[in-house]
Write a protein that holds these residues in place. Structure first.
Motif, PDB file in Angstrom:
ATOM      1  N   ARG A   1       0.833  -1.202   0.000  1.00 38.87           N
ATOM      2  CA  ARG A   1       0.000   0.000   0.000  1.00 38.87           C
ATOM      3  C   ARG A   1       0.870   1.256   0.000  1.00 38.87           C
ATOM      4  NH1 ARG A   1      -3.175  -1.655   3.584  1.00 38.87           N
ATOM      5  NH2 ARG A   1      -2.172  -0.763   5.422  1.00 38.87           N
TER       6      ARG A   1
ATOM      7  N   ALA B   1      -2.670  -0.808  -5.522  1.00 31.70           N
ATOM      8  CA  ALA B   1      -4.035  -1.038  -5.066  1.00 31.70           C
ATOM      9  C   ALA B   1      -4.149  -2.421  -4.441  1.00 31.70           C
ATOM     10  CB  ALA B   1      -5.004  -0.912  -6.238  1.00 31.70           C
ATOM     11  N   SER B   2      -5.112  -2.575  -3.550  1.00 27.06           N
ATOM     12  CA  SER B   2      -5.251  -3.839  -2.814  1.00 27.06           C
ATOM     13  C   SER B   2      -5.543  -5.013  -3.738  1.00 27.06           C
ATOM     14  CB  SER B   2      -6.349  -3.720  -1.759  1.00 27.06           C
ATOM     15  OG  SER B   2      -7.591  -3.404  -2.359  1.00 27.06           O
ATOM     16  N   ASN B   3      -6.162  -4.753  -4.907  1.00 27.07           N
ATOM     17  CA  ASN B   3      -6.491  -5.858  -5.806  1.00 27.07           C
ATOM     18  C   ASN B   3      -5.306  -6.318  -6.659  1.00 27.07           C
ATOM     19  OD1 ASN B   3      -6.300  -3.718  -7.593  1.00 27.07           O
ATOM     20  ND2 ASN B   3      -8.327  -4.008  -8.508  1.00 27.07           N
ATOM     21  N   ARG B   4      -4.119  -5.711  -6.436  1.00 31.11           N
ATOM     22  CA  ARG B   4      -2.932  -6.131  -7.174  1.00 31.11           C
ATOM     23  C   ARG B   4      -2.238  -7.329  -6.530  1.00 31.11           C
ATOM     24  NH1 ARG B   4      -0.020  -2.879 -10.306  1.00 31.11           N
ATOM     25  NH2 ARG B   4       0.894  -4.886 -10.899  1.00 31.11           N
TER      26      ARG B   4
END
Length: 210
Positions: free
Chosen positions: A99, A104-107
């Motif tokens: 982060r 992004a968290s979806n990576r």
């Protein structure tokens, strides 16, 4: 290591500057007593991920996120890193580091658990690169799983194969080093792989799946 080689190694480590997120992740790894890829090896991972235009990467050994950040920097902007580690606490540090690095968290997909329990659940031929930085005594097992996971033209990479010089030392060695030697022979002799041994960090063994 000679003085010139030490100087060259230090120059390679400094060549690609690491940002604050990477330095923070390195500090957390040091605090936890974990080894991390060297800056030079991290830069090589970036390059390798970019070379195969990686969209899907599997990482064995999340640690605190040092290698993961390098891999993500080399991957496509829509790429996803699947990272496996038996220690969920370490993965929490990696989440924070990713982060802070701007991802992004979806990576990233974090899977806690032992690698040899998790890898059989991942998709056949679904990955562009598999990076192995877990238990060195299990590297041969990781190789077998990686050949299944990789698409043709994908890369498998093993970190730490020099074992701080013990792999090439002629004296008696522990089982871990003997297993590394067996891995090196197996990769070199496999008709399914195009191998190379990169002298960065503690040694990166790389191979392309035919």
């Amino acid at each position: 290591m000679t003085g010139n080689r030490q100087t060259s190694s230090a120059f390679a480590d400094a060549y690609v500057a690491e940002d604050d997120a990477l330095l923070w992740a390195r500090d957390r790894a040091s605090d936890a007593g974990l080894r991390s890829v060297s800056p030079g090896a991290g830069a090589a991972l970036r390059l390798l991920a970019a070379t195969v235009d990686a969209k899907a990467v599997a990482e064995i050994g999340t640690g605190t996120g040092v290698s993961g950040i390098h891999l993500l920097h080399g991957m496509r902007p829509d790429g996803v890193l699947t990272t496996v580690d038996p220690e969920p606490d370490h993965q929490q540090f990696a989440r924070q580091a990713f982060r802070a690095a701007g991802f992004a968290s979806n990576r990233a997909r974090f899977i806690p658990g032992r690698a040899l329990d998790v890898l059989p659940r991942l998709a056949d031929a679904g990955y562009d690169l598999v990076f192995c930085d877990g238990d060195r005594q299990e590297f041969l097992d990781y190789l077998a799983e990686s050949l299944r996971l990789l698409r043709p033209g994908g890369l498998v990479v093993f970190e730490g194969v020099f074992a701080h010089g013990r792999t090439v030392d002629s004296g008696p060695q522990p089982t871990e080093v003997l297993r590394l030697r067996e891995l090196l022979r197996t990769v070199r002799e496999s008709p399914d792989l195009v191998p190379s041994l990169l002298p960065v960090g503690d040694g990166l063994l790389c191979a392309v799946k035919r």
